[in-house]
Structure formats: structure tokens, C-alpha cells
Design a protein around this motif. Structure first.
Motif, short mmCIF file in Angstrom:
data_model
loop_
_atom_site.label_atom_id
_atom_site.label_comp_id
_atom_site.label_asym_id
_atom_site.label_seq_id
_atom_site.Cartn_x
_atom_site.Cartn_y
_atom_site.Cartn_z
N PRO A 1 9.44 -2.12 1.69
CA PRO A 1 10.02 -1.02 0.95
C PRO A 1 8.93 -0.14 0.34
O PRO A 1 7.83 -0.62 0.05
CB PRO A 1 10.80 -1.73 -0.16
CG PRO A 1 9.99 -2.97 -0.42
CD PRO A 1 9.40 -3.37 0.91
N SER A 2 9.21 1.11 0.14
CA SER A 2 8.23 2.02 -0.45
C SER A 2 8.09 1.74 -1.95
O SER A 2 9.08 1.43 -2.63
CB SER A 2 8.66 3.47 -0.25
OG SER A 2 8.80 3.76 1.12
N GLN A 3 6.86 1.87 -2.43
CA GLN A 3 6.57 1.63 -3.84
C GLN A 3 5.85 2.85 -4.42
O GLN A 3 5.15 3.56 -3.68
CB GLN A 3 5.69 0.39 -4.00
CG GLN A 3 6.32 -0.88 -3.47
CD GLN A 3 5.38 -2.07 -3.53
OE1 GLN A 3 4.20 -1.93 -3.83
NE2 GLN A 3 5.90 -3.26 -3.23
N PRO A 4 5.97 3.09 -5.71
CA PRO A 4 5.28 4.24 -6.30
C PRO A 4 3.78 4.25 -6.02
O PRO A 4 3.18 5.32 -5.84
CB PRO A 4 5.58 4.10 -7.80
CG PRO A 4 6.89 3.39 -7.84
CD PRO A 4 6.87 2.42 -6.67
N GLY A 5 3.17 3.08 -5.94
CA GLY A 5 1.74 2.99 -5.65
C GLY A 5 1.39 3.43 -4.24
O GLY A 5 0.21 3.60 -3.92
N ASP A 6 2.40 3.62 -3.39
CA ASP A 6 2.15 4.12 -2.03
C ASP A 6 1.97 5.63 -2.02
O ASP A 6 1.61 6.20 -0.99
CB ASP A 6 3.32 3.77 -1.10
CG ASP A 6 3.49 2.27 -0.93
OD1 ASP A 6 4.64 1.83 -0.74
OD2 ASP A 6 2.48 1.54 -0.98
N SER A 7 2.22 6.28 -3.12
CA SER A 7 2.07 7.74 -3.20
C SER A 7 0.60 8.10 -2.97
O SER A 7 -0.29 7.70 -3.74
CB SER A 7 2.53 8.26 -4.56
OG SER A 7 3.90 8.01 -4.77
N ALA A 8 0.35 8.84 -1.89
CA ALA A 8 -1.02 9.15 -1.46
C ALA A 8 -0.93 10.11 -0.28
O ALA A 8 0.16 10.44 0.18
CB ALA A 8 -1.75 7.87 -1.05
N VAL A 9 -2.09 10.51 0.19
CA VAL A 9 -2.17 11.26 1.45
C VAL A 9 -2.47 10.27 2.56
O VAL A 9 -3.36 9.42 2.44
CB VAL A 9 -3.25 12.35 1.40
CG1 VAL A 9 -3.36 13.06 2.74
CG2 VAL A 9 -2.96 13.35 0.28
N TYR A 10 -1.72 10.39 3.66
CA TYR A 10 -1.91 9.49 4.79
C TYR A 10 -2.41 10.30 6.00
O TYR A 10 -1.79 11.27 6.42
CB TYR A 10 -0.59 8.79 5.15
CG TYR A 10 -0.19 7.78 4.11
CD1 TYR A 10 0.40 8.18 2.92
CD2 TYR A 10 -0.43 6.43 4.30
CE1 TYR A 10 0.76 7.26 1.94
CE2 TYR A 10 -0.08 5.49 3.33
CZ TYR A 10 0.51 5.93 2.16
OH TYR A 10 0.86 5.01 1.20
N PHE A 11 -3.54 9.87 6.52
CA PHE A 11 -4.13 10.52 7.69
C PHE A 11 -3.91 9.66 8.92
O PHE A 11 -4.19 8.46 8.91
CB PHE A 11 -5.63 10.73 7.51
CG PHE A 11 -5.99 11.75 6.46
CD1 PHE A 11 -6.40 11.35 5.20
CD2 PHE A 11 -5.95 13.10 6.75
CE1 PHE A 11 -6.74 12.29 4.23
CE2 PHE A 11 -6.29 14.05 5.80
CZ PHE A 11 -6.68 13.64 4.54
N CYS A 12 -3.46 10.28 9.96
CA CYS A 12 -3.41 9.67 11.28
C CYS A 12 -4.73 9.98 11.98
O CYS A 12 -5.28 11.08 11.81
CB CYS A 12 -2.24 10.26 12.04
SG CYS A 12 -2.07 9.75 13.74
N ALA A 13 -5.27 9.03 12.73
CA ALA A 13 -6.53 9.26 13.44
C ALA A 13 -6.46 8.57 14.79
O ALA A 13 -5.70 7.61 14.98
CB ALA A 13 -7.71 8.74 12.62
N ALA A 14 -7.28 9.05 15.73
CA ALA A 14 -7.28 8.49 17.07
C ALA A 14 -8.69 8.52 17.64
O ALA A 14 -9.52 9.36 17.26
CB ALA A 14 -6.32 9.27 17.97
N THR A 15 -8.95 7.62 18.57
CA THR A 15 -10.25 7.57 19.21
C THR A 15 -10.09 7.07 20.65
O THR A 15 -9.20 6.28 20.94
CB THR A 15 -11.21 6.66 18.43
OG1 THR A 15 -12.46 6.60 19.14
CG2 THR A 15 -10.67 5.24 18.30
N PRO A 16 -10.96 7.55 21.57
CA PRO A 16 -10.86 7.07 22.95
C PRO A 16 -11.41 5.66 23.15
O PRO A 16 -11.16 5.04 24.19
CB PRO A 16 -11.73 8.07 23.74
CG PRO A 16 -12.04 9.19 22.81
CD PRO A 16 -11.93 8.64 21.43
#
Lengths: 114, 112
Positions: free
Chosen positions: B79-94
Motif C-alpha cells: 500500500p502507498s504510504q506518505p513516506g513514498d511521496s517523492a519524485v520517481y525516475f524511470c531509467a533504462a540501459t542496453p
């Protein structure tokens, strides 16, 4: 364990001034990176290094220079600062053979060029 | 040309509910995908990753799903929690020794 340490945390520069952002890591990591993050944008790679004495350009290298004389240190030099270089700069490192893509980041250096 | 796209700039969810963060990519050479989390005034930190040979990876409350045919991945937080409030970056690499390409990030706000 300090991890990746960046200095300074904040700096204001005038157009045309030069400065060096310092980055040091105490994890004996081979790979080191400099990224910049502009508002609402992702992280753009400026320069990277795969080991002492070896550096290479990333996506946005213009206006910057780097050196890697030791494993620990990877300073980023800004020559002739321009307003377009206003950004938050992150240094990161990783170990060879570690989890793929796992970088360890410093806390960032916020640079404003006026 | 953005190779990793996070088209929604923000997401707000109620505490205890599921958060679903989406990411699309265009480069077929990407072989490994990661999510990083970033709090204000801190550097990003690694959260979870997935190899292209898998379609799901789970770590506690965090699960990443990969749909290679659609070039799409998602991060589920339950479940989501207030402490999860943040910016989330997706990243990829070959690959293991290649550079990461990051998306623009999505700001997650979890309301108490």
C-alpha cells in the motif's frame, strides 16, 4: 561511510566566471558520472569515467571539462559560465560488476548563473 | 528525442491505496530497466530493477512490471504510504556496462 560527497551544495556565479564542482567517493568505485537536472527534466549525462585517467563525453558535455586523476575524485569544471548552465548537478558512482545500472548519487550541487 | 518517457508529471493517491507509475521507452536495445526515487534536496536512490528476460520483479511493497512488446513498464506501490511521496525516475540501459537513460520523473504525492 560517506558514499559520494559533493561540494559546494549551493553556488551563485556571474556570467563568464569559472568554477569547479568537487566530487569524491569512498567506495572504491571504478565508474563515476556527472549529471545535470533541469526543472521538470530528467537527468542528462555530462561526462563519465570508467577509471582513473579515463574520461568520456556524455549527452551534454559542452561548456564543461572533467579530470580523473584518482579513483576517488572526479571534479567537474565549468569554464565561462552561462545562464544555460543554471541547474542541479549530481555526481554518481558505481562499482564494476555490481547490480546493473545501480548508481550511488551525491546530494547534488545547485548552481545559479546570473 | 526522448528514449524514456514518463508522460504524467504527477500523481496523487490516498494512503493505503495502490500507486501505479508508468514509463514507456522507444529503444529496442534497452535490456535493463530501473526505478530511482528522489526526495527534495537529496540525490536519487536506487529502488528496484528488472531485466528484459523477466516480466515482473517484486521487492516488498514495490513491484515492477515489464511489457516488452508494448515497450512499457510500470511501478506498483502497495500500500502507498506518505513516506513514498517523492519524485520517481524511470531509467533504462542496453547492458551492464552501458550508460543509463533517464525519464523526466513523476512526482508522487501520497495523501494521509
Amino acid at each position: 561511510n560517506a558514499g559520494v560527497t559533493q561540494t559546494p551544495k549551493f553556488r551563485i556565479l556571474k556570467i563568464g566566471q569559472s568554477m569547479t564542482l568537487q566530487c569524491t567517493q569512498d567506495m572504491n568505485h571504478n565508474y563515476m558520472y556527472w549529471y545535470r537536472q533541469d526543472p521538470g527534466m530528467g537527468l542528462k549525462l555530462i561526462y563519465y569515467s570508467v577509471g582513473a585517467g579515463i574520461t568520456d563525453k556524455g549527452e551534454v558535455p559542452n561548456g564543461y571539462n572533467v579530470s580523473r586523476s584518482t579513483t576517488e575524485d572526479f571534479p567537474l569544471r565549468l569554464e565561462l559560465a552561462a545562464p544555460s548552465q543554471t541547474s542541479v548537478y549530481f555526481c554518481a558512482s558505481r562499482t564494476r560488476g555490481g547490480r546493473t545500472g545501480e548508481l550511488f548519487f551525491g546530494e547534488g550541487s545547485r548552481l545559479t548563473v546570473l | 528525442d526522448q528514449q524514456v518517457k514518463q508522460n504524467s508529471p504527477s500523481l496523487s493517491v490516498q494512503e493505503g491505496r495502490i500507486s501505479i507509475l508508468n514509463c514507456d521507452y522507444t529503444n529496442s536495445m534497452f535490456d535493463y530497466f530501473l526505478w530511482y526515487k528522489k526526495y527534495p534536496a537529496e540525490g536519487p536512490t536506487f529502488l528496484i530493477s528488472i531485466s528484459s528476460i523477466k516480466d515482473k520483479n517484486e521487492d516488498g511493497r514495490f513491484t515492477v512490471f515489464l511489457n516488452k512488446s508494448a515497450k512499457h513498464l510500470s511501478l506498483h506501490i502497495v500500500p502507498s504510504q506518505p513516506g513514498d511521496s517523492a519524485v520517481y525516475f524511470c531509467a533504462a540501459t542496453p547492458g551492464a556496462n552501458s550508460k543509463l537513460t533517464f525519464g523526466k520523473g513523476i512526482t508522487l504525492s501520497v495523501r494521509p
